[in-house]
Design a protein around this motif. Structure first.
Motif, short mmCIF file in Angstrom:
data_model
loop_
_atom_site.label_atom_id
_atom_site.label_comp_id
_atom_site.label_asym_id
_atom_site.label_seq_id
_atom_site.Cartn_x
_atom_site.Cartn_y
_atom_site.Cartn_z
N PHE A 156 34.32 18.45 22.17
CA PHE A 156 35.69 17.94 22.12
C PHE A 156 36.21 17.92 20.69
O PHE A 156 37.33 18.34 20.43
N ILE A 185 47.06 21.15 31.43
CA ILE A 185 46.23 20.67 32.54
C ILE A 185 46.71 21.26 33.85
O ILE A 185 45.92 21.77 34.65
N LYS A 230 44.50 23.92 36.06
CA LYS A 230 44.07 23.53 37.41
C LYS A 230 44.52 24.52 38.47
O LYS A 230 44.04 24.49 39.59
N ARG A 233 36.05 24.77 32.71
CA ARG A 233 35.91 23.36 33.10
C ARG A 233 35.84 22.45 31.88
O ARG A 233 36.43 21.36 31.86
N ARG A 234 35.13 22.90 30.85
CA ARG A 234 35.04 22.10 29.62
C ARG A 234 36.41 21.93 28.97
O ARG A 234 36.80 20.82 28.59
N LEU A 293 39.38 22.20 30.31
CA LEU A 293 40.20 21.33 31.16
C LEU A 293 39.84 19.87 30.92
O LEU A 293 40.72 19.02 30.74
N SER A 294 38.55 19.57 30.86
CA SER A 294 38.13 18.19 30.62
C SER A 294 38.54 17.72 29.23
O SER A 294 38.89 16.55 29.03
N TRP A 295 38.55 18.62 28.24
CA TRP A 295 38.97 18.24 26.89
C TRP A 295 40.47 17.93 26.86
O TRP A 295 40.88 17.00 26.17
N GLU A 309 42.14 16.77 29.41
CA GLU A 309 42.23 15.47 30.10
C GLU A 309 41.80 14.34 29.17
O GLU A 309 42.43 13.28 29.13
N GLN A 310 40.73 14.57 28.41
CA GLN A 310 40.26 13.57 27.45
C GLN A 310 41.30 13.34 26.35
O GLN A 310 41.56 12.20 25.95
N LYS A 339 44.16 11.34 27.80
CA LYS A 339 43.75 9.95 27.97
C LYS A 339 43.80 9.23 26.63
O LYS A 339 44.24 8.08 26.55
#
Length: 74
Positions: free
Chosen positions: A11, A35, A39, A59-60, A62-64, A66-67, A70
């Protein structure tokens, strides 16, 4: 990010790549847009991203996003 790779592997290195090297501010709007696009497996750019970097990296990333989103909301 490893010294031998320009592709972020954490990240922190991803965020540095986006904000410092690419000079793109991680705003709420930018993260939300990316995002939604990431998706959507039918979206052209998402298909190309997965073809180039693989499903695991997709996937990584996308999660970054989202992180990052957040963190902006905190």
């Amino acid at each position: 990010m490893t010294n031998t790779s320009l592709i972020p592997d954490s990240f922190q290195s991803w965020r540095e790549c986006i904000e410092v090297r690419c000079q793109v501010p991680l705003t709420k709007e930018y993260c939300e847009k990316r995002i939604v696009e990431l998706k959507n497996a039918k979206e052209f750019n998402t298909k190309k991203f997965i073809e180039c970097y693989g499903a695991e990296h997709h996937r990584r990333v996308l999660s970054w996003f989202e992180q990052g989103l957040k963190g902006l909301s905190s």
